[in-house]
Design an enzyme around this catalytic site. Structure first.
Site, PDB file in Angstrom:
ATOM      1  N   LEU A 111      60.884 -80.344 -31.053  1.00  0.00           N
ATOM      2  CA  LEU A 111      61.849 -80.147 -32.385  1.00  0.00           C
ATOM      3  C   LEU A 111      63.395 -80.733 -32.340  1.00  0.00           C
ATOM      4  O   LEU A 111      63.999 -80.482 -31.357  1.00  0.00           O
ATOM      5  CB  LEU A 111      61.498 -78.692 -32.756  1.00  0.00           C
ATOM      6  N   HIS A 112      63.565 -81.351 -33.513  1.00  0.00           N
ATOM      7  CA  HIS A 112      64.817 -81.805 -33.651  1.00  0.00           C
ATOM      8  C   HIS A 112      65.430 -81.221 -34.968  1.00  0.00           C
ATOM      9  O   HIS A 112      64.667 -80.408 -35.692  1.00  0.00           O
ATOM     10  CB  HIS A 112      64.948 -83.272 -33.610  1.00  0.00           C
ATOM     11  N   LYS A 122      59.855 -86.399 -45.961  1.00  0.00           N
ATOM     12  CA  LYS A 122      59.682 -87.859 -46.206  1.00  0.00           C
ATOM     13  C   LYS A 122      59.720 -88.686 -45.428  1.00  0.00           C
ATOM     14  O   LYS A 122      59.685 -90.040 -45.541  1.00  0.00           O
ATOM     15  CB  LYS A 122      60.599 -87.884 -47.637  1.00  0.00           C
ATOM     16  N   HIS A 139      63.104 -81.193 -38.178  1.00  0.00           N
ATOM     17  CA  HIS A 139      62.135 -80.072 -38.212  1.00  0.00           C
ATOM     18  C   HIS A 139      62.804 -79.065 -38.673  1.00  0.00           C
ATOM     19  O   HIS A 139      62.254 -78.046 -39.555  1.00  0.00           O
ATOM     20  CB  HIS A 139      61.431 -79.953 -37.111  1.00  0.00           C
TER      21      HIS A 139
HETATM   22  P1  AMP Z   1      55.900 -84.215 -36.351  1.00  0.00           P
HETATM   23  O1  AMP Z   1      56.311 -83.183 -35.407  1.00  0.00           O
HETATM   24  O2  AMP Z   1      56.567 -85.630 -35.893  1.00  0.00           O
HETATM   25  O3  AMP Z   1      54.620 -84.242 -36.639  1.00  0.00           O
HETATM   26  O4  AMP Z   1      56.684 -83.837 -37.568  1.00  0.00           O
HETATM   27  C1  AMP Z   1      56.404 -82.582 -38.352  1.00  0.00           C
HETATM   28  C2  AMP Z   1      57.036 -82.543 -39.717  1.00  0.00           C
HETATM   29  O5  AMP Z   1      58.433 -82.918 -39.610  1.00  0.00           O
HETATM   30  C3  AMP Z   1      56.712 -83.550 -40.731  1.00  0.00           C
HETATM   31  O6  AMP Z   1      56.517 -83.041 -41.922  1.00  0.00           O
HETATM   32  C4  AMP Z   1      57.557 -84.785 -40.566  1.00  0.00           C
HETATM   33  O7  AMP Z   1      57.556 -85.424 -41.747  1.00  0.00           O
HETATM   34  C5  AMP Z   1      59.000 -83.968 -40.356  1.00  0.00           C
HETATM   35  N1  AMP Z   1      59.916 -84.772 -39.837  1.00  0.00           N
HETATM   36  C6  AMP Z   1      59.909 -85.464 -38.780  1.00  0.00           C
HETATM   37  N2  AMP Z   1      61.108 -86.044 -38.452  1.00  0.00           N
HETATM   38  C7  AMP Z   1      61.634 -85.651 -39.825  1.00  0.00           C
HETATM   39  C8  AMP Z   1      63.169 -86.434 -40.085  1.00  0.00           C
HETATM   40  N3  AMP Z   1      64.086 -86.840 -39.448  1.00  0.00           N
HETATM   41  N4  AMP Z   1      63.768 -85.566 -41.354  1.00  0.00           N
HETATM   42  C9  AMP Z   1      62.781 -84.972 -42.043  1.00  0.00           C
HETATM   43  N5  AMP Z   1      61.847 -84.353 -41.537  1.00  0.00           N
HETATM   44  C10 AMP Z   1      61.262 -84.870 -40.644  1.00  0.00           C
END
Ligand code: AMP
Length: 279
Positions: free
Chosen positions: A33-34, A149, A37
């Site tokens: 997580l960053h 997005k 998230h």
């Molecule tokens: P992931 O863990 O990559 O599957 O991402 C989980 C959720 O976080 C998804 O809805 C992604 O679109 C969102 N997400 C990932 N990176 C970002 C970001 N930089 N800004 C906003 N939402 C993000």
């Protein structure tokens, strides 16, 4: 925060939350997580009183050449961030819990949406995403679910799935969170070497330059795309696509269309980065 590794445990806890009259807002993730998230977690408080997140690296959405095995898994640090953000329930199943038998019922998204852009370069990716998200929706039964997005096409696949399958879930978009130099935050940024990390924000700068040209009246989208691809190649990138599309359906625009989005995917070394910018 309560952490649940089984469907039964999560369901029992969420039944109690619903009985107490709470609305459930859900943020699915693959962990590592960053701030992107965590911004979604904070946004979730606008849509419910009970905030649920999940961490599951979903093999079904990775191709054979993708980075499933090396995808960063940082469970302890993730839990600390979720506690800080005030998340109430974390669902962190293992593969046996979510796929006790091979998954044979698959959600096939809209043929165009699942085969263009990301779908062209990651065949099967969106059926993996849609299938796991439908499973998670059926387990969590949220009132609202938030998606970034940053994954623009994914957002569209999932919000169209919810609409076409009549799920009673509000699908809420979150704006892309960026580092101060413009690079969209991503778990995959951790793969970048120091030199690559310094080059990486160029992808966003290119999108901004394309947007500015369109806002100034450029309509020769094919030329804009080709120029941008060539520029990335000259800087050592291996771009897969840079495409100006309509926001409404991700089809190629005519010169008269407004409401556009520019989407890009490119390798920098062995790291695949994606980004997009609405015009
Ligand atoms: P992931 O863990 O990559 O599957 O991402 C989980 C959720 O976080 C998804 O809805 C992604 O679109 C969102 N997400 C990932 N990176 C970002 C970001 N930089 N800004 C906003 N939402 C993000």
């Amino acid at each position: 925060m309560q952490t649940h590794s089984t469907v039964a445990s999560l369901r029992a806890a969420l039944d109690a939350e619903r009985k107490a009259g709470k609305r459930i807002a859900f943020v699915p993730t693959m962990g590592n997580l960053h701030e992107g998230h965590i911004t979604l977690m904070r946004g979730a408080f606008q849509h419910g009183e009970c905030i649920v997140s999940s961490i599951f690296v979903n093999r079904l959405q990775f191709g054979p050449k993708d980075d499933f095995d090396r995808y960063p898994r940082t469970f302890e640090a993730d839990c600390a961030r979720l506690v800080d953000a005030g998340v109430h329930h974390l669902f962190a199943p293992d593969e046996n819990e979510l796929y006790p038998t091979p998954q044979k019922y698959i959600v096939e998204p809209d043929p165009f949406l699942q085969s263009t852009l990301e779908g062209e370069f990651r065949p099967g990716h969106f059926h993996g995403v849609a299938t796991v998200v439908l499973k998670l929706f059926n387990i969590v039964q949220p009132h609202a679910a938030l998606f970034g997005k940053k994954d623009y096409q994914q957002f569209m696949v999932l919000s169209n799935m919810v609409r076409e399958l009549n799920l009673r879930i509000d699908v809420v978009p979150g704006e892309t969170v960026r580092a101060t130099d413009g690079l969209a935050l991503s778990s995959r940024n951790g793969y970048l070497s120091e030199k690559e990390r310094a080059e990486a924000p160029h992808l966003y700068r290119l999108l901004v330059a394309m947007r500015d040209k369109i806002l100034a009246g450029a309509r020769d989208y094919e030329d804009l795309q080709a120029e941008a691809m060539a520029e990335l190649v000259s800087r050592g990138w291996a771009p897969q696509y840079i495409a100006v599309r309509r926001r409404s359906d991700l089809k190629s625009p005519t010169a008269h269309d407004s409401g556009l989005v520019i989407l890009a995917a490119a390798f920098l070394g062995t790291t695949r980065l994606i980004d997009n910018l609405e015009v």
